[in-house]
Design an enzyme around this catalytic site. Structure first.
Site, PDB file in Angstrom:
ATOM      1  N   CYS A  58     104.088  24.573  61.353  1.00 21.25           N
ATOM      2  CA  CYS A  58     103.616  24.058  62.646  1.00 21.25           C
ATOM      3  C   CYS A  58     104.046  24.950  63.805  1.00 21.25           C
ATOM      4  O   CYS A  58     103.528  24.821  64.910  1.00 21.25           O
ATOM      5  CB  CYS A  58     104.118  22.639  62.864  1.00 21.25           C
ATOM      6  N   HIS A 111     104.061  21.227  70.513  1.00 17.45           N
ATOM      7  CA  HIS A 111     103.358  20.937  69.257  1.00 17.45           C
ATOM      8  C   HIS A 111     103.082  19.436  69.215  1.00 17.45           C
ATOM      9  O   HIS A 111     103.944  18.618  69.561  1.00 17.45           O
ATOM     10  CB  HIS A 111     104.269  21.348  68.098  1.00 17.45           C
ATOM     11  N   ASN A 161      97.909  15.916  64.239  1.00 16.65           N
ATOM     12  CA  ASN A 161      98.659  17.162  64.074  1.00 16.65           C
ATOM     13  C   ASN A 161      97.780  18.185  63.333  1.00 16.65           C
ATOM     14  O   ASN A 161      97.537  18.052  62.145  1.00 16.65           O
ATOM     15  CB  ASN A 161      99.931  16.852  63.281  1.00 16.65           C
TER      16      ASN A 161
HETATM   17  O1  UT7 Z   1     104.354  18.995  62.360  1.00 15.06           O
HETATM   18  C1  UT7 Z   1     105.415  19.281  61.503  1.00 15.06           C
HETATM   19  C2  UT7 Z   1     106.568  18.495  61.892  1.00 15.06           C
HETATM   20  N1  UT7 Z   1     106.340  17.099  61.591  1.00 15.06           N
HETATM   21  C3  UT7 Z   1     106.790  16.177  62.420  1.00 15.06           C
HETATM   22  O2  UT7 Z   1     107.295  16.502  63.469  1.00 15.06           O
HETATM   23  C4  UT7 Z   1     106.684  14.738  61.988  1.00 15.06           C
HETATM   24  C5  UT7 Z   1     108.030  14.074  62.140  1.00 15.06           C
HETATM   25  N2  UT7 Z   1     108.086  12.693  61.685  1.00 15.06           N
HETATM   26  C6  UT7 Z   1     107.392  11.686  62.240  1.00 15.06           C
HETATM   27  O3  UT7 Z   1     106.557  11.904  63.103  1.00 15.06           O
HETATM   28  C7  UT7 Z   1     107.721  10.275  61.830  1.00 15.06           C
HETATM   29  O4  UT7 Z   1     108.896  10.276  61.048  1.00 15.06           O
HETATM   30  C8  UT7 Z   1     106.588   9.549  61.041  1.00 15.06           C
HETATM   31  C9  UT7 Z   1     105.438   9.239  61.962  1.00 15.06           C
HETATM   32  C10 UT7 Z   1     106.130  10.442  59.896  1.00 15.06           C
HETATM   33  C11 UT7 Z   1     107.104   8.234  60.466  1.00 15.06           C
HETATM   34  O5  UT7 Z   1     107.622   7.422  61.528  1.00 15.06           O
HETATM   35  P1  UT7 Z   1     109.034   6.710  61.356  1.00 15.06           P
HETATM   36  O6  UT7 Z   1     109.238   5.891  62.546  1.00 15.06           O
HETATM   37  O7  UT7 Z   1     110.033   7.799  61.060  1.00 15.06           O
HETATM   38  O8  UT7 Z   1     108.771   5.775  60.127  1.00 15.06           O
HETATM   39  P2  UT7 Z   1     109.549   5.743  58.739  1.00 15.06           P
HETATM   40  O9  UT7 Z   1     109.198   6.948  57.928  1.00 15.06           O
HETATM   41  O10 UT7 Z   1     110.980   5.466  59.017  1.00 15.06           O
HETATM   42  O11 UT7 Z   1     108.880   4.479  58.094  1.00 15.06           O
HETATM   43  C12 UT7 Z   1     109.028   3.170  58.655  1.00 15.06           C
HETATM   44  C13 UT7 Z   1     108.236   2.210  57.821  1.00 15.06           C
HETATM   45  C14 UT7 Z   1     108.477   2.362  56.311  1.00 15.06           C
HETATM   46  O12 UT7 Z   1     108.457   1.073  55.747  1.00 15.06           O
HETATM   47  P3  UT7 Z   1     109.869   0.345  55.395  1.00 15.06           P
HETATM   48  O13 UT7 Z   1     110.551   1.247  54.431  1.00 15.06           O
HETATM   49  O14 UT7 Z   1     110.588   0.221  56.688  1.00 15.06           O
HETATM   50  O15 UT7 Z   1     109.404  -0.946  54.813  1.00 15.06           O
HETATM   51  C15 UT7 Z   1     107.280   3.132  55.848  1.00 15.06           C
HETATM   52  O16 UT7 Z   1     106.955   2.873  54.498  1.00 15.06           O
HETATM   53  O17 UT7 Z   1     106.838   2.427  58.009  1.00 15.06           O
HETATM   54  C16 UT7 Z   1     106.181   2.576  56.745  1.00 15.06           C
HETATM   55  N3  UT7 Z   1     105.040   3.445  56.897  1.00 15.06           N
HETATM   56  C17 UT7 Z   1     103.834   3.023  57.274  1.00 15.06           C
HETATM   57  N4  UT7 Z   1     103.367   1.817  57.593  1.00 15.06           N
HETATM   58  C18 UT7 Z   1     102.074   1.702  57.941  1.00 15.06           C
HETATM   59  C19 UT7 Z   1     105.000   4.807  56.718  1.00 15.06           C
HETATM   60  N5  UT7 Z   1     103.755   5.252  56.971  1.00 15.06           N
HETATM   61  C20 UT7 Z   1     103.020   4.170  57.314  1.00 15.06           C
HETATM   62  C21 UT7 Z   1     101.680   4.005  57.685  1.00 15.06           C
HETATM   63  N6  UT7 Z   1     101.234   2.754  58.009  1.00 15.06           N
HETATM   64  N7  UT7 Z   1     100.815   5.032  57.762  1.00 15.06           N
END
Ligand code: UT7
Length: 349
Positions: free
Chosen positions: A125, A267, A297
């Protein structure tokens, strides 16, 4: 009397100035509502956790060169530079049309840039910033006069649309920048950059198969190793710290405070990352370019697409100090400080 390049290097340093920016996004839209029908997700989760509302999807039979060529044509026409004048084409991408040859070769042929050389850069990225920093060097050392830098990715080609952790985040798109030589006496151009690489992050964001370690086999396909995997939580924290620390360091080095900045073009991976970085740098929302809601993204595409739209919207004025900042696979991250050198808005095409 005109000075030769050799005389210039002795007398004054050349600067790499942005003279044109363009972008291309495929027409097909994939909305949060569409994704609700594909995986266990919902518009509210995606909007509040990421800021994304929709992303663009390139036709199956097309590769990133299709988008890169169109973005490049827009950038060249806005810069009033013809492809035949280009010395170098750099393409930042993690999804080239094919592993060999480079996307730069395919794009060079289609543009008719007959006197240039070029190559691809894989900086995840942050790839577009790696390519900008590289391109600027060839101009600053007086080796080249005109460099085309493209950031393009077709993330839909490497996403598992059964994995809600990744498929909601990414989209397809491309942006391009024309860099030209200007003497140090002229205002504007690339002022500085600060790039980093930390391979301990390799396991947090990767696509395992398709390279020399795991070439394509039935097994790699069955094990779904040709898709992107991301440890989102880890990348999230590292991205906020990485982007804000490097940007703050660059600003301090150049004696700039939040109120001195024109625009941060970050980004576009997550709106919460962008908001945290902006706050840490003391920037107001008016000083930050955000278009993540429209494209998601697009990996190497996010920054040049955002720059092109910011120029169309008249958000960059001549003399404005602009920071570009990104974080991604590797981990590779960094920021680039520039002074905007163009008057007025870009014409919308
Ligand atoms: O471009 C390259 C660099 N990449 C980035 O900068 C991305 C960095 N990361 C992020 O943007 C975020 O971490 C995400 C958007 C990927 C995820 O957000 P988060 O607030 O960190 O969520 P999480 O991974 O902690 O997940 C929270 C909950 C989980 O459920 P439980 O375990 O709490 O029950 C996930 O399973 O949200 C769930 N979850 C979803 N729910 C509905 C994960 N993806 C989804 C989804 N829809 N698409």
């Amino acid at each position: 009397m005109q000075m030769s390049n050799m005389e210039r290097t002795v007398k004054e340093k050349m600067r790499a100035i942005i003279t044109g920016v363009g972008h291309y996004a495929p027409e097909k839209r994939l909305t949060n509502q569409d994704l609700e029908r594909m995986v266990d997700t919902n518009d509210k989760w995606i909007t509040t956790r990421t800021g994304i509302k929709e992303r663009r999807i390139l036709d199956k039979e097309k590769g990133i060169s299709h988008m890169g060529i169109r973005a490049a044509e827009m950038a060249l026409s806005r810069a009033n530079v013809s492809a035949s004048e280009l010395d170098l084409i750099l393409v930042a991408t993690v999804t080239p049309d094919m592993p060999v040859p480079a996307a730069a070769a395919i794009i060079q042929k289609e543009l008719g840039a007959e006197k240039c050389w070029g190559f691809d850069i894989n900086g995840g990225c942050a790839g577009f910033l790696c390519a900008m920093a590289t391109g600027a060097q060839f101009i600053e050392n007086s080796r080249h006069q005109k460099v085309l830098v493209i950031g393009a990715d077709k993330m839909s080609a490497i996403l598992n649309y059964e994995d809600r952790n990744t498929c909601v985040l990414f989209g397809d798109g491309a942006g391009a920048v024309v860099l030209e030589a200007a003497s140090d006496g002229e205002k504007g151009g690339i002022d500085d950059f600060d790039m980093h690489l930390d391979g301990t992050g390799a396991k947090s964001l990767f696509m395992e198969a398709g390279g020399s370690l795991h070439p394509a086999t039935h097994e790699t396909v069955e094990k779904r190793m040709h898709y992107v995997y991301q440890d989102g939580r880890n990348v999230f924290k590292k991205a906020i710290n990485g982007m804000s620390e490097v940007s703050a360091r660059l600003m301090e080095k150049h004696g700039l405070k939040g109120e001195d900045m024109g625009l941060l073009i970050p980004h576009q991976a997550n709106l919460r990352i962008i908001d945290s970085v902006s706050k840490k740098l003391g920037l107001t929302p008016e000083q930050v370019m955000v278009n993540i809601e429209k494209y998601g993204n697009t990996t190497a595409g996010t920054i040049p697409i955002a720059m092109s739209e910011a120029w169309e919207d008249g958000r960059m004025k001549k003399g404005d100090r602009i920071i570009l900042s990104a974080f991604g696979a590797g981990f590779t991250w960094g920021s680039l400080l520039l002074t905007w050198a163009l008057e007025g808005k870009a014409p919308r095409t």
